[in-house]
Structures are given as C-alpha cells and as structure tokens.
Design an enzyme around this catalytic site. Structure first.
Site, PDB file in Angstrom:
ATOM      1  N   HIS A  82       0.677  -1.441  -0.659  1.00 26.63           N
ATOM      2  CA  HIS A  82       0.060   0.255  -0.208  1.00 26.63           C
ATOM      3  C   HIS A  82       0.871   1.174   0.132  1.00 26.63           C
ATOM      4  CE1 HIS A  82       0.931   0.640   4.464  1.00 26.63           C
ATOM      5  NE2 HIS A  82       0.475  -0.418   4.419  1.00 26.63           N
ATOM      6  N   CYS A 140       2.176  -4.661   7.217  1.00 21.59           N
ATOM      7  CA  CYS A 140       2.133  -4.513   5.786  1.00 21.59           C
ATOM      8  C   CYS A 140       3.649  -4.228   4.569  1.00 21.59           C
ATOM      9  CB  CYS A 140       1.080  -3.608   5.336  1.00 21.59           C
ATOM     10  SG  CYS A 140       0.030  -4.529   5.429  1.00 21.59           S
TER      11      CYS A 140
END
Length: 537
Positions: free
Chosen positions: A429, A448
């Site tokens: 992301h 992440c």
C-alpha cells in the site's frame, strides 16, 4: 573360499567380491532366489511407506541391482550425484555415499542385495528432495517464514527416475533458474578466496572520508582492491577513485551511497569471506524452497533489500523502494507467496484487531475522544457516539467495536492498496509517511509493505488491461470514493527474504539480516552437516 548364494549378483558387486578373494556358485532354483530377494526388499523398506509403495507397485523388481546396462547407469549416476552434493551447499555425510559403496562391495547374500537395493533408493529420494526443494523445513526455522515448499511425492521420484534417463533426471532436479546457477558460481568463487586466505586485512577505525590519509586508508584501499571494487594503485590518500569504489561497494550492499566509509560501511567491508559464503549457501537453500513456476509476470518483494519489483519474463520492468515490518515480534513481515487479485483506490483503513486492543483501546479508556480521525462502529456497522460510550469497561477480549479510518490523503494506507487476500492480513500500500523511504534501513510498518511509488506501481499493473492506465487510475482517484479495481489476470506475489542475491553481471550482492532469519537458517544447515573452512578474512 567358495560361497553359495541364491540370487545372481550384478556385475559390479560380483567384481567387488572377487577382488576380496571370494568365488561364487549359484545352486538354488530361480524362483526361490526371486522370492528371497523380494522378501529382503519388503523387509528393508517396511519402515518407509513411500519406498515400500514403490516396490509393491513393481512387484519388488529392482532398479539398482538388476542385471544389465541400465541398472549400472543408474548406480553410476546416483553415486556421481551423491559425491558432488557439496556444489549445492548440501552435507556429504547426510547421504552416506562412502557407506553405500562399502555395503555394495560387501554383498554376500540375497538379503544383502535386497538391503543394498533399498539403501540406494533411500539415498536417492533423500537427495532428490533436498536438492529440489531444500534440506530444511522453513516453518521450523522461524515462525515468520510461511513459505509453502512445493514438495514432490517421494514414491513419484522413484517411479519417474525408473522411467527416465538417469543422468538427465538427476540434472533436472535442482532449480534451473539463472539465480541458482549464479549463486553456485559465487559459492565456488568465495570458496576459492577462502582457500587463498581471504581478503586483505580488515580496516581499522570508525570513519574514513575523502581527503584522509594514512594506514587506515591503505587498508581500505587494499580491501576494496581484493574485493574487486577498485583497480590496483599505490595511493595513500582517500582520493576520487577510492571514493567511487566505496560508492560501488555501498550500492552492492544496500547502503547509503555517499562515498564516505562510516561505521556502517566499514562494518560491512570488514565482514569476512566466510560470512558472505554463508549468505550465499543460505540463498541457495532459499532458492530451492521456491523451486516452482513463479509466473511469467510476477511481483517480487525482497524484505532485506526494502524493494518491490515487477518482473516480466525474467526482466525487471518496474522497481520501487519499500518499507517492511518493524523488527519486533508481532510486526515482522512474513514470507509467503500468493496472488494479487485487485487494488483499492481511496481505501479505508480497517484497523486490525491486534492494533485496536494494543494501541487504541488504552487511549480510549483514558479519553473517549482520542484518535478522533478514526470511526468506531458496532457489529451492525452503526457509528458509535463517543460521547455516550464508556470504553473503560472493556478489555482486549471484550471490546465489541470495529475501527476504521475513512479515505483521505492522511489515511495510514495512503491512496491505494494492492490486495492478495491471505491469512496474515498482509498487502502492499501507499503511505503518507514519505520521509521513511530516505532511510537506509526501512523497517517501520506493522507488517504490511509500504511502497514509495504506489501510483506508478498501479499504472504498471493496469497497463496489462488498459490503454490509458494512468488516466484510468487518476479518474477514480479524483472521485475520492473507495473503489475496487479487479486485475483481469491475477498476479503472483512473492514476499521473500534474501541477504544474498546476484546482479545482472552474476556477482553476489549482500544485505543486512534485518530479522536474523538467515542466521537461523545457517545454524540449522550447519547442524545438518553443512560446514565451511576455518580461514577468516
């Protein structure tokens, strides 16, 4: 001395026995010989279901100890492979080739022959598995290694081998990737360097920079010459060529390429050849764990390199910097492979339960208005009125609400996220924290993978299904509305961890072992019998 046996000895074993001064006479009926051999094989293979199944399927007919040229070719091919396992960074003692040869030479009875038949099959399937998919079980090394190894059926190894050209089959077992071949060459190069005494003496001091002179500069010069980053010279000064050599070294080791030999750079320069060789051998093991079709087009995220790449037909077509999980137990990014299915433009951040109870619940207990940028909802999706809520009554187990951050430029996920649904809740992301990408070590996230250039990454993905990928992306982005965009062709994603890998010239580059995983892998390989020489430097 004369000895009666009940099964014909194959030529090689007969010759070995004769060399010991023994002679043989075959007296028993053929059927009795065959029955005795089958019984010996069945008993020897009884504790190994895979091998036992193979021999049952073929009515206990031998593949190694039969008469004829094919069996001799199989034996020779296997013994040759087992004698050369060290080129793959595998431990010779594990396969017992010397003991196997001794057993072959010591055959005296039908039982001996049956036991040798099974012993060769055991050695073969062990070697085949190790060289094709790795010596170790990844999940037993570190709980962050979620890699699913593409293990092959052990019975199938034997069945396939029996129906194949022996040497060709054995040659096809290791990874056929260019990376594996290059790592093998680098392994040999480092072993040669160790045999010659290693690199030049280590560099003293804590920092050297352009303009410096003296013995430490000479040591730096000699070390970089020995490593291949600098042409031979007699300079005693930290001059321009030396500065350029330091930059080359820094780039090849994931360091800030400023041309200054500071503490971090000197620490890497002073690593001994043996440490680099360990990293190469670990990388070979890791390459075996991924001996699978990775996809003609795929995403390659190397955690230690803090990079994310798109690979098309073996060539890097897009690359960007990344941030990975912080080096603490519950934040380290896991290693695994999956398939990217879609991206979400203008995403909401649905906060993981672990983060809610560890980070936000304590704040809400003290102040219901804390983290006001987050929306709290109940089990039916209704917004919770903070003014009427008593968060102090809840524990981590009883907290009944969800929390999310709506789309915005300040959203923790930035303006786009790339989804490959997985049990670890890991994805790629955007991030509003752009300054982190200027750091040398970029381990800051909750797990992440954050991308420095997420828009460009999206354009590259959408180019496979749109004539105007940038226009498509930007038109959706401008709406500010959370929008899911499917990838017409799901894309394999491989989140890996390599402290050693090779560049386009086939030379090894190295990165720091940020989570200490490769040190654990080396320790496990070492315990399994993989060893290095004793030369340091």
């Amino acid at each position: 001395m004369t000895m009666t046996i009940r099964f014909p000895l194959r030529a090689t074993l007969f010759a070995a026995a004769c060399a010991l001064g023994l002679t043989f006479s075959v007296t028993a009926p053929a059927q009795a010989q065959v029955t005795a051999f089958k019984q010996a094989v069945a008993e020897a293979a009884a504790d190994d279901d895979s091998i036992a199944a193979f021999y049952r399927q073929r009515d206990y007919q031998p593949i190694w100890t039969a008469e004829g040229e094919m069996a001799r070719t199989r034996r020779a091919a296997l013994l040759d492979a087992l004698s050369g396992v060290s080129v793959h960074g595998l431990p010779e003692a594990r396969y017992g080739v010397a003991a196997l040869k001794a057993r072959m030479a010591a055959v005296r009875t039908t039982r001996d022959l049956g036991e040798v038949e099974v012993a060769m099959s055991r050695a073969f399937v062990t070697y085949a598995k190790d060289v094709q998919t790795g010596l170790l079980t990844p999940s037993k090394i570190d709980d962050g290694i979620k890699r699913k190894v593409p293990l092959h059926d052990r019975t199938a190894y034997l069945t396939e081998f029996a129906d194949s050209a022996p040497q060709a089959y054995l040659r096809a077992l290791p990874p056929v990737t260019a990376e594996y071949r290059a790592l093998m060459k680098e392994k040999l190069r480092f072993e040669h360097l160790i045999a010659l005494g290693g690199w030049a003496p280590t560099v003293p001091g804590s920092k050297l920079e352009p303009g410096d002179t003296g013995t430490a500069v000479i040591a730096l010069r000699d070390r970089l010459v020995a490593m291949g980053y600098l042409q031979r010279s007699a300079t005693r000064t930290y001059d321009k060529p030396l500065e350029q050599a330091v930059r080359k070294f820094q780039l090849a080791h994931g360091l800030l390429a400023d041309g200054v030999a500071g503490g971090g750079t000197l620490s890497e320069i002073n690593k001994p050849v043996q440490e680099r060789l360990k990293s190469v051998i670990v990388a070979m093991e890791r390459e075996r764990w991924m001996n699978r079709d990775r996809g003609e087009r795929h995403i390659w995220v190397n955690q230690t390199d803090f990079s994310a790449k798109i690979i098309d037909h073996g060539r890097v077509t897009f690359e960007t910097r990344s941030v990975v999980g912080k080096n603490v137990p519950d934040r380290r990014s896991p290693e695994f492979s999956d398939e990217m299915e879609h991206m979400i433009i203008n995403p909401s951040w649905h906060i993981p339960r672990s983060i809610i109870v560890k980070e936000y619940l304590p704040k809400l207990r003290n102040n219901p208005g804390a983290a006001g940028h987050l929306i709290i909802t109940d089990s039916r999706g209704r917004r919770v009125n903070r003014a009427n809520a008593d968060f102090s009554q809840y524990t981590g187990n009883s907290f009944p609400f969800d929390m999310r951050q709506p789309p915005s430029s300040r959203n923790a996920l930035g303006l786009v996220k790339f989804m490959f649904p997985n049990r670890y809740n890991i994805y790629l992301h955007d991030t509003p924290q752009k300054s982190l990408f200027n750091r040398e070590v970029r381990a800051f996230s909750h797990g992440c993978i954050r991308l420095q250039e997420p828009f460009e990454f999206a354009y590259a993905l959408l180019a496979a299904q749109s004539d105007d990928p940038q226009g498509l992306f930007q038109s959706i982005l401008k709406t500010g509305v959370e929008t899911k965009v499917e990838l017409e062709t799901p894309l394999p994603v491989h989140i890996i961890y390599r402290t050693a890998f090779t560049n386009e010239q086939g030379r090894a580059e190295f990165r720091r072992d940020v989570y200490g995983r490769d040190a654990k892998i080396w320790d496990a390989l070492n315990q399994a019998g993989v060893a290095l020489g004793t030369v340091q430097g």
